[in-house]
Scaffold this active site. Structure first.
Site, PDB file in Angstrom:
ATOM      1  N   TYR A  68       0.834  -1.213   0.000  1.00 51.59           N
ATOM      2  CA  TYR A  68       0.000   0.000   0.000  1.00 51.59           C
ATOM      3  C   TYR A  68       0.865   1.258   0.000  1.00 51.59           C
ATOM      4  O   TYR A  68       0.523   2.260  -0.624  1.00 51.59           O
ATOM      5  CB  TYR A  68      -1.012  -0.019   1.158  1.00 51.59           C
ATOM      6  CG  TYR A  68      -2.227  -0.828   0.753  1.00 51.59           C
ATOM      7  CD1 TYR A  68      -3.253  -0.258   0.015  1.00 51.59           C
ATOM      8  CD2 TYR A  68      -2.300  -2.191   1.035  1.00 51.59           C
ATOM      9  CE1 TYR A  68      -4.332  -1.008  -0.424  1.00 51.59           C
ATOM     10  CE2 TYR A  68      -3.374  -2.949   0.601  1.00 51.59           C
ATOM     11  CZ  TYR A  68      -4.392  -2.352  -0.122  1.00 51.59           C
ATOM     12  OH  TYR A  68      -5.453  -3.096  -0.580  1.00 51.59           O
ATOM     13  N   ASN A 103     -12.415   3.509  -7.378  1.00 42.87           N
ATOM     14  CA  ASN A 103     -11.005   3.856  -7.184  1.00 42.87           C
ATOM     15  C   ASN A 103     -10.745   4.389  -5.780  1.00 42.87           C
ATOM     16  O   ASN A 103     -11.575   5.090  -5.210  1.00 42.87           O
ATOM     17  CB  ASN A 103     -10.568   4.895  -8.217  1.00 42.87           C
ATOM     18  CG  ASN A 103     -10.718   4.358  -9.631  1.00 42.87           C
ATOM     19  OD1 ASN A 103     -10.861   3.147  -9.809  1.00 42.87           O
ATOM     20  ND2 ASN A 103     -10.700   5.233 -10.611  1.00 42.87           N
ATOM     21  N   VAL A 104      -9.558   4.062  -5.281  1.00 36.24           N
ATOM     22  CA  VAL A 104      -9.205   4.490  -3.923  1.00 36.24           C
ATOM     23  C   VAL A 104      -8.174   5.623  -3.974  1.00 36.24           C
ATOM     24  O   VAL A 104      -7.657   6.035  -2.950  1.00 36.24           O
ATOM     25  CB  VAL A 104      -8.654   3.298  -3.098  1.00 36.24           C
ATOM     26  CG1 VAL A 104      -9.703   2.208  -2.942  1.00 36.24           C
ATOM     27  CG2 VAL A 104      -7.374   2.717  -3.710  1.00 36.24           C
ATOM     28  N   ASP A 105      -7.891   6.128  -5.193  1.00 32.26           N
ATOM     29  CA  ASP A 105      -6.792   7.082  -5.349  1.00 32.26           C
ATOM     30  C   ASP A 105      -7.129   8.525  -4.996  1.00 32.26           C
ATOM     31  O   ASP A 105      -6.229   9.369  -4.886  1.00 32.26           O
ATOM     32  CB  ASP A 105      -6.212   7.001  -6.785  1.00 32.26           C
ATOM     33  CG  ASP A 105      -7.273   7.201  -7.879  1.00 32.26           C
ATOM     34  OD1 ASP A 105      -8.251   7.937  -7.650  1.00 32.26           O
ATOM     35  OD2 ASP A 105      -7.095   6.619  -8.975  1.00 32.26           O
ATOM     36  N   HIS A 120     -15.096   1.681  -2.699  1.00 30.67           N
ATOM     37  CA  HIS A 120     -14.048   0.808  -2.174  1.00 30.67           C
ATOM     38  C   HIS A 120     -13.122   1.534  -1.206  1.00 30.67           C
ATOM     39  O   HIS A 120     -12.016   1.078  -0.939  1.00 30.67           O
ATOM     40  CB  HIS A 120     -13.248   0.183  -3.329  1.00 30.67           C
ATOM     41  CG  HIS A 120     -14.062  -0.779  -4.145  1.00 30.67           C
ATOM     42  ND1 HIS A 120     -13.647  -1.293  -5.346  1.00 30.67           N
ATOM     43  CD2 HIS A 120     -15.281  -1.336  -3.909  1.00 30.67           C
ATOM     44  CE1 HIS A 120     -14.576  -2.117  -5.829  1.00 30.67           C
ATOM     45  NE2 HIS A 120     -15.576  -2.149  -4.976  1.00 30.67           N
ATOM     46  N   CYS A 151      -3.538   4.280  20.549  1.00 30.44           N
ATOM     47  CA  CYS A 151      -3.486   3.027  21.319  1.00 30.44           C
ATOM     48  C   CYS A 151      -2.365   2.082  20.870  1.00 30.44           C
ATOM     49  O   CYS A 151      -2.225   0.997  21.422  1.00 30.44           O
ATOM     50  CB  CYS A 151      -4.842   2.328  21.264  1.00 30.44           C
ATOM     51  SG  CYS A 151      -5.173   1.566  19.669  1.00 30.44           S
ATOM     52  N   ALA A 232      -9.771   6.949 -22.041  1.00 31.91           N
ATOM     53  CA  ALA A 232     -10.693   7.801 -21.287  1.00 31.91           C
ATOM     54  C   ALA A 232     -10.472   9.295 -21.568  1.00 31.91           C
ATOM     55  O   ALA A 232     -11.436  10.031 -21.774  1.00 31.91           O
ATOM     56  CB  ALA A 232     -10.547   7.521 -19.793  1.00 31.91           C
TER      57      ALA A 232
HETATM   58  P1  OAD Z   1      -9.861  -3.255 -13.703  1.00 29.05           P
HETATM   59  O1  OAD Z   1      -8.368  -3.213 -13.670  1.00 29.05           O
HETATM   60  O2  OAD Z   1     -10.543  -4.536 -13.472  1.00 29.05           O
HETATM   61  O3  OAD Z   1     -10.344  -2.754 -15.133  1.00 29.05           O
HETATM   62  C1  OAD Z   1      -9.854  -1.576 -15.715  1.00 29.05           C
HETATM   63  C2  OAD Z   1     -10.677  -1.305 -16.952  1.00 29.05           C
HETATM   64  O4  OAD Z   1     -10.225  -0.078 -17.509  1.00 29.05           O
HETATM   65  C3  OAD Z   1     -10.550  -2.376 -18.046  1.00 29.05           C
HETATM   66  O5  OAD Z   1     -11.841  -2.679 -18.545  1.00 29.05           O
HETATM   67  C4  OAD Z   1      -9.691  -1.693 -19.113  1.00 29.05           C
HETATM   68  O6  OAD Z   1     -10.031  -2.106 -20.423  1.00 29.05           O
HETATM   69  C5  OAD Z   1     -10.039  -0.231 -18.900  1.00 29.05           C
HETATM   70  N1  OAD Z   1      -8.994   0.734 -19.287  1.00 29.05           N
HETATM   71  C6  OAD Z   1      -7.667   0.625 -19.124  1.00 29.05           C
HETATM   72  N2  OAD Z   1      -7.028   1.725 -19.530  1.00 29.05           N
HETATM   73  C7  OAD Z   1      -8.002   2.581 -19.965  1.00 29.05           C
HETATM   74  C8  OAD Z   1      -7.992   3.898 -20.501  1.00 29.05           C
HETATM   75  N3  OAD Z   1      -6.862   4.602 -20.682  1.00 29.05           N
HETATM   76  N4  OAD Z   1      -9.176   4.448 -20.826  1.00 29.05           N
HETATM   77  C9  OAD Z   1     -10.342   3.763 -20.660  1.00 29.05           C
HETATM   78  N5  OAD Z   1     -10.408   2.527 -20.155  1.00 29.05           N
HETATM   79  C10 OAD Z   1      -9.262   1.943 -19.805  1.00 29.05           C
HETATM   80  O7  OAD Z   1     -10.358  -2.107 -12.735  1.00 29.05           O
HETATM   81  P2  OAD Z   1     -11.774  -1.950 -12.011  1.00 29.05           P
HETATM   82  O8  OAD Z   1     -12.882  -2.356 -12.907  1.00 29.05           O
HETATM   83  O9  OAD Z   1     -11.813  -0.603 -11.434  1.00 29.05           O
HETATM   84  O10 OAD Z   1     -11.134  -3.676  -5.964  1.00 29.05           O
HETATM   85  O11 OAD Z   1     -11.622  -3.018 -10.858  1.00 29.05           O
HETATM   86  C11 OAD Z   1     -12.615  -3.135  -9.907  1.00 29.05           C
HETATM   87  C12 OAD Z   1     -12.017  -3.506  -8.596  1.00 29.05           C
HETATM   88  O12 OAD Z   1     -11.170  -4.663  -8.728  1.00 29.05           O
HETATM   89  C13 OAD Z   1     -11.073  -2.475  -7.999  1.00 29.05           C
HETATM   90  O13 OAD Z   1     -11.750  -1.434  -7.348  1.00 29.05           O
HETATM   91  C14 OAD Z   1     -10.274  -3.293  -7.050  1.00 29.05           C
HETATM   92  C15 OAD Z   1      -9.962  -4.444  -7.960  1.00 29.05           C
HETATM   93  O14 OAD Z   1      -9.575  -5.637  -7.384  1.00 29.05           O
HETATM   94  C16 OAD Z   1     -10.691  -3.825  -4.728  1.00 29.05           C
HETATM   95  O15 OAD Z   1      -9.522  -3.676  -4.442  1.00 29.05           O
HETATM   96  C17 OAD Z   1     -11.758  -4.192  -3.748  1.00 29.05           C
END
Ligand code: OAD
Length: 251
Positions: A68, A103-105, A120, A151, A232
């Site tokens: 992290y 996103n957590v950023d 998240h 603590c 994006a």
């Molecule tokens: P993923 O990494 O699963 O998916 C990212 C998505 O973004 C994919 O569908 C890519 O095709 C797309 N992508 C990548 N670059 C891009 C760009 N420049 N423009 C547009 N799209 C782009 O990420 P999440 O769907 O956010 O959870 O993942 C969901 C959760 O899985 C996260 O929040 C995290 C992870 O494990 C936890 O940690 C609980």
């Protein structure tokens, strides 16, 4: 990018009465924050069960915290990109009513978005594993693992790990916003992590139009009304300009 679907999507979004957005790691990719899945994704190199579960943290808190801390370092150097900014501007214009993010950023808030639902959690929020101490930090932690100043128990990152429930308040807010939506804009998520991944489907079932922006097809694409393929920042720029043009506003 297909310009006819882009124009059509811009028209539909400009006419919407209650637009809600859902974002995932893909929106921050061009800010230099790694995604989780796909080529170069974090889950290709790292194991979820060693780094992002409560069991992993109990087993080896220093290991989890080092990961992290490394992610905090990457994120602290990242800046919101135009896709984040466009969403903040759409909210400022009164069109976008809520932004649900996985996103957590913290980049959406840094871009100026106000009604952000962090499903998240947030990597910058630390909380004690024993008492109710919590704090927001702006820089990566120094000590690994960090300890509670009150603590001395372990602090943990304020994110949701696999196997944990989502924060109740945020989840409730997300469902509420989705139930009001007549349009949903989904940017950069694979749509495979639940329950976030099913929010666009819930919106669609209630009659909302779903517009998706992604470099590749996702679990959402089969039922999206408009799939805008591309990065994006590029797609959001064109979409934002198209919406502004239709609303008679200067971008
Ligand atoms: P993923 O990494 O699963 O998916 C990212 C998505 O973004 C994919 O569908 C890519 O095709 C797309 N992508 C990548 N670059 C891009 C760009 N420049 N423009 C547009 N799209 C782009 O990420 P999440 O769907 O956010 O959870 O993942 C969901 C959760 O899985 C996260 O929040 C995290 C992870 O494990 C936890 O940690 C609980």
């Amino acid at each position: 990018m297909d310009s006819s679907s882009l124009d059509a999507a811009a028209s539909v979004l400009a006419k919407s009465k209650y637009l809600v957005a859902l974002t995932g790691a893909g929106i921050s990719a061009e800010s230099g924050v790694p995604t989780f899945r796909g080529r170069g994704g974090l889950w290709e190199k790292y194991k979820v069960e060693e780094l992002a579960t409560p069991q992993a943290f109990r087993r080896d808190p220093a290991k989890v915290w080092s990961w992290y801390k490394w992610r905090m370092e990457i994120i602290s150097k990242a800046r919101p990109n135009f896709a984040h900014v466009a969403l903040a501007k759409l909210e400022e214009m009164g069109l976008l009513k809520a932004l649900i993010t996985q996103n957590v950023d913290g980049l959406h808030r840094r871009a100026g978005s106000k009604n952000v639902i962090e499903l998240h959690g947030c990597i910058w929020r630390l909380r004690c594993t024993s008492c109710d101490y919590a704090e927001e930090v702006e820089e990566p932690v120094r000590e690994v693992p960090p300890r509670c100043p009150r603590c001395r128990s372990l602090l943990r990152p304020g994110v949701v790990w696999f196997g944990e429930a989502l924060p109740e308040r945020e989840l409730k807010r997300a469902y509420q916003e989705v139930s009001r939506a007549d349009a949903m804009l989904v940017v950069g998520t694979s749509g495979v992590v639940m329950p976030a991944g099913m929010l666009p489907l819930l919106a669609k079932e209630r009659g909302a139009v779903v517009v998706e922006v992604n470099v590749e097809e996702s679990a959402i694409t089969p039922y999206a009304d408009y799939f805008l393929r591309g990065r994006a920042t590029e797609v959001m720029k064109a979409l934002f300009e198209g919406i502004c043009e239709r609303l008679g506003k200067s971008p």
